[in-house]
Design a protein around this motif. Sequence first.
Motif, PDB file in Angstrom:
ATOM      1  N   LYS A 159       0.819  -1.201   0.000  1.00 46.61           N
ATOM      2  CA  LYS A 159       0.000   0.000   0.000  1.00 46.61           C
ATOM      3  C   LYS A 159       0.859   1.261   0.000  1.00 46.61           C
ATOM      4  CE  LYS A 159      -4.309  -1.967   1.510  1.00 46.61           C
ATOM      5  NZ  LYS A 159      -3.943  -3.377   1.373  1.00 46.61           N
ATOM      6  N   PRO A 167      -1.601   5.984   3.488  1.00 43.92           N
ATOM      7  CA  PRO A 167      -1.088   4.627   3.447  1.00 43.92           C
ATOM      8  C   PRO A 167      -1.157   3.934   4.782  1.00 43.92           C
ATOM      9  CG  PRO A 167       0.654   6.159   3.782  1.00 43.92           C
ATOM     10  CD  PRO A 167      -0.590   6.961   3.772  1.00 43.92           C
ATOM     11  N   LEU A 168      -0.954   2.647   4.714  1.00 40.83           N
ATOM     12  CA  LEU A 168      -0.866   1.870   5.931  1.00 40.83           C
ATOM     13  C   LEU A 168       0.439   2.110   6.644  1.00 40.83           C
ATOM     14  CD1 LEU A 168      -2.094  -1.609   4.841  1.00 40.83           C
ATOM     15  CD2 LEU A 168      -2.952  -0.249   6.710  1.00 40.83           C
ATOM     16  N   ASN A 169       1.455   2.282   5.850  1.00 33.76           N
ATOM     17  CA  ASN A 169       2.791   2.295   6.393  1.00 33.76           C
ATOM     18  C   ASN A 169       3.036   3.555   7.216  1.00 33.76           C
ATOM     19  OD1 ASN A 169       5.478   1.701   6.731  1.00 33.76           O
ATOM     20  ND2 ASN A 169       5.491   0.646   4.775  1.00 33.76           N
ATOM     21  N   ILE A 170       4.074   3.579   7.977  1.00 32.31           N
ATOM     22  CA  ILE A 170       4.345   4.676   8.905  1.00 32.31           C
ATOM     23  C   ILE A 170       4.164   5.986   8.213  1.00 32.31           C
ATOM     24  CG2 ILE A 170       6.202   5.942  10.055  1.00 32.31           C
ATOM     25  CD1 ILE A 170       4.808   3.933  11.838  1.00 32.31           C
ATOM     26  N   ASP A 171       4.541   6.284   7.126  1.00 29.69           N
ATOM     27  CA  ASP A 171       3.693   6.760   6.078  1.00 29.69           C
ATOM     28  C   ASP A 171       4.398   7.062   4.775  1.00 29.69           C
ATOM     29  OD1 ASP A 171       2.769  10.033   7.438  1.00 29.69           O
ATOM     30  OD2 ASP A 171       4.664   9.085   7.059  1.00 29.69           O
TER      31      ASP A 171
END
Lengths: 237, 343
Positions: free
Chosen positions: B153, B187-191
């Motif tokens: 993602k 996003p899902l990720n830390i970002d």
Amino acid sequence: MTTEADSRRREVVQALGDVCDPEIDQPVWDLGFISALAVTGTAVSVVLRLPTYWCAPNFSYIMMEDIHEAIVGLPWVEDVTITLADHESGGILTEGMARGTNFSGLFPTQSGGDLTALRAKFQEKAFYARQKAVLDLLQPSGRAVDFVPGSWRVARQVLESTQPGRRALQRYEKICRRFSLPVEDEDPLVITAQGEMVLAAEFAQYRRKIRLITLNMESNQHICQGLLQVRYSHSVP
Amino acid sequence: MYKTADGEEIFIIDGHVAFWDGSPANQKNRHGAEFIDCFYDYHRNLSPEEWIWPHDKFTKYNEETFIHDLFEDGYVDMAIFQPVGLHDFYKEPFGNVAKNQALIDKYPGRLVGNGYFDPRDGDEGLERLEEWAKTYHLQGIKLYTAEWHGDSKGYKLSDPWAQRYLASCLRLGIRNIHVHKGPTIKPLNIDAFDVADVDDAASAFPDLNFIVEHVGLPRLEEFCWIATQEANVYAGLAVANAFIHTRPRYFAQIISELLYWMDEDRILFGSDYALWQPKWLIEKFMNFELPEDIAQETGVRLTREVKKKILGENAARLYGIDIAAAKGQLSQDAIARNARQAG
């Protein structure tokens, strides 16, 4: 007639008062992010709704965890259900909360790790924004570049006589305590989140930086509130 | 062309437009519907009421509408397509490079077509980039670091594959890298919307220009701090522009911070059409003055000269556009003739 459920509901609302959106440092309750709240006996259920279907799952989960922690701290509560509605990862996050799974456990291949670092980063932004709110009240013209900030005593003397002043000070003091920073009368009012003094010579530049942090946060708030309003206005032409 | 009250003609380059298809017929799944609906919420949240489109029209608009809103009605002289594929959400690409090219060919000199890539496509994507660069004479690329791609993602410009793609851009003469770092999809990720990766890429590729679209909102302060350090980082105003109507004071603060931390040569206007219409954005911007207290606090000025740079001269420099020559050429084209006849 006030029922037990009513008074418990009020307790829940009060407990939620400290749960903030991490990006904009305002209570989720005031922002309108809680669309339903029900108390049945010792069980509490909360529905969280956000400004977009795409709001970052990591931020969403921080709010869900904080809501959970705030409610579960009430002595009579035995069961808490938190549902994230209308969201692309709503099902996964809702189930994750029910099982008590941490965020990286929910998205093992995609998340960059746990939420501790993210929380810390946004707590720090909130710290500076709250500090700036106090400084703005002390120097309402906004042109404080020559101002050498004093101690907490000075701030308390000036600000505690007005409601906005008291509120700004309380919010700042609360976050200082969270950071284990000193807030006694003699302590300096303006320090960094790491507890370092800000020297007079650096103050103008320092103030520009916290001005920008605050502007960013307020812009986010405008976007979020505006989107929430149109998203749930039920007025698609 | 925007004409001021005292008769000065200002050349306008809209740095961020789209000719998208978000219609239900093109949606692959619920995400496709939610994506265009989220755009629509931005549209109706920040537009003046008389400029709000019906939902149907917003999901897919035709060529006449596009040409009219930009060039006939909207003061725009030239516009740059910033397409995003969103292949996981839509059957045909949401922003379609081939479709854009048909308009570029039909209206010579009016439109610049950028492409896009996804470093997660590996070698195959590199080949496509090369092919597109030749077919479409690409000068720029739009990147959406938060785009979904299978299980992933989002990605970062500092990822090894992204670096390979950027090296290819440099080799192929694609100088302008527009990076979407703004709201909407997160996003899902830390970002993946964290702007720190732009810092890495800008240092690693000093000969590429990195235009951070939406000025990194909601990471404005992090963006400004990067931009002070990297001379090849630019601010794309799309979305931030639109604050000028509903929150003019915030717009004033944002633009004055950009002028303070960066400089007037690195800020680019973009309507983000069809999210917002250039006509009202440009009128309001030309009439806009910084509130005195903000001007005093930041020490910056938003003069007509600065506005001219933001509205066209800065983009012209990045895209090698000779404004005087373009003015001459465009004054003779069909759009200009129609406009003269109309009025």
